[in-house]
Design a protein around this motif. Structure first.
Motif, PDB file in Angstrom:
ATOM      1  N   SER A  90       0.802  -1.325   0.019  1.00 52.75           N
ATOM      2  CA  SER A  90       0.095   0.034   0.022  1.00 52.75           C
ATOM      3  C   SER A  90       0.928   1.231   0.082  1.00 52.75           C
ATOM      4  N   PRO A 110      -3.020   8.037   5.714  1.00 55.32           N
ATOM      5  CA  PRO A 110      -3.613   8.117   4.292  1.00 55.32           C
ATOM      6  C   PRO A 110      -4.478   9.292   4.114  1.00 55.32           C
ATOM      7  N   GLY A 112      -6.989  11.261   1.434  1.00 53.97           N
ATOM      8  CA  GLY A 112      -7.840  10.919   0.079  1.00 53.97           C
ATOM      9  C   GLY A 112      -7.416   9.883  -0.741  1.00 53.97           C
ATOM     10  N   GLY A 113      -6.819   9.818  -1.946  1.00 51.03           N
ATOM     11  CA  GLY A 113      -6.451   8.644  -2.864  1.00 51.03           C
ATOM     12  C   GLY A 113      -5.009   8.619  -2.247  1.00 51.03           C
ATOM     13  N   GLY A 114      -4.216   9.432  -1.777  1.00 47.46           N
ATOM     14  CA  GLY A 114      -2.941   9.337  -1.630  1.00 47.46           C
ATOM     15  C   GLY A 114      -2.499   9.155  -0.059  1.00 47.46           C
ATOM     16  N   ALA A 163       0.707  11.010  -4.159  1.00 45.96           N
ATOM     17  CA  ALA A 163      -0.412  10.388  -4.838  1.00 45.96           C
ATOM     18  C   ALA A 163      -0.100   9.326  -5.688  1.00 45.96           C
TER      19      ALA A 163
END
Length: 164
Positions: A90, A110, A112-114, A163
């Motif tokens: 991850s 973590p 958001g998406g990053g 990201a």
């Protein structure tokens, strides 16, 4: 049309030399001629030949040096950047593994998406090495970075967002 520029002083000096030369005996003329040839030869050897030989020897030494360097470069072969082994896992695991490789203490969360990573106090060279390692060994890209100098020399505080 022919123009001759003659200097009367030069003509007078030549006439005086011819008069002086005529007063010398045959033996004196031969001795002076030999002396003149010896002086001219010494001037030729030490003024022209020796400097040329020294320059040639220096050029040959330079050529040998550059040939040796060229051979060493050819022996190494093509220089290609080493490809770092890709990190897997991850994004949080990738950032933490890269930080551990640089001996940095990083808080990763973590976002958001990053991922957002915070280095409260780390050596500047290690922080830059960590970011370079991440760019080589993962698909994570830095989206924002804030690096602030700390009071201790060479130490920084960093907040970096990544990201995928």
């Amino acid at each position: 049309m022919r123009i001759e520029l003659r200097d009367p002083r030069l003509d007078a000096a030549i006439a005086r030399f011819e008069g002086w030369w005529a007063t010398l005996s045959q033996r004196e003329r031969v001795l002076l001629t030999v002396l003149g040839l010896l002086i001219a030869g010494a001037a030729l050897v030490y003024g022209v030949i020796k400097p040329l030989q020294a320059a040639r020897a220096e050029a040959r030494a330079d050529i040998r040096t550059y040939e040796t360097l060229s051979a060493r470069i050819r022996a190494v072969g093509k220089l290609q950047p080493q490809t770092a082994q890709r990190r897997t896992g991850s994004p949080v695991e990738i950032v933490q593994a890269a930080a551990q490789a640089q001996a940095l203490s990083v808080a990763v969360e973590p976002q958001g998406g990053g991922v957002r990573a915070v280095v409260s106090e780390g050596d500047y060279a290690k922080v830059v090495g960590w970011l370079a390692d991440l760019s080589r060994s993962s698909t994570l890209a830095v989206t924002s970075a804030r690096i602030v100098r700390r009071p201790n020399a060479g130490m920084v505080e960093a907040q970096v967002s990544f990201a995928p």
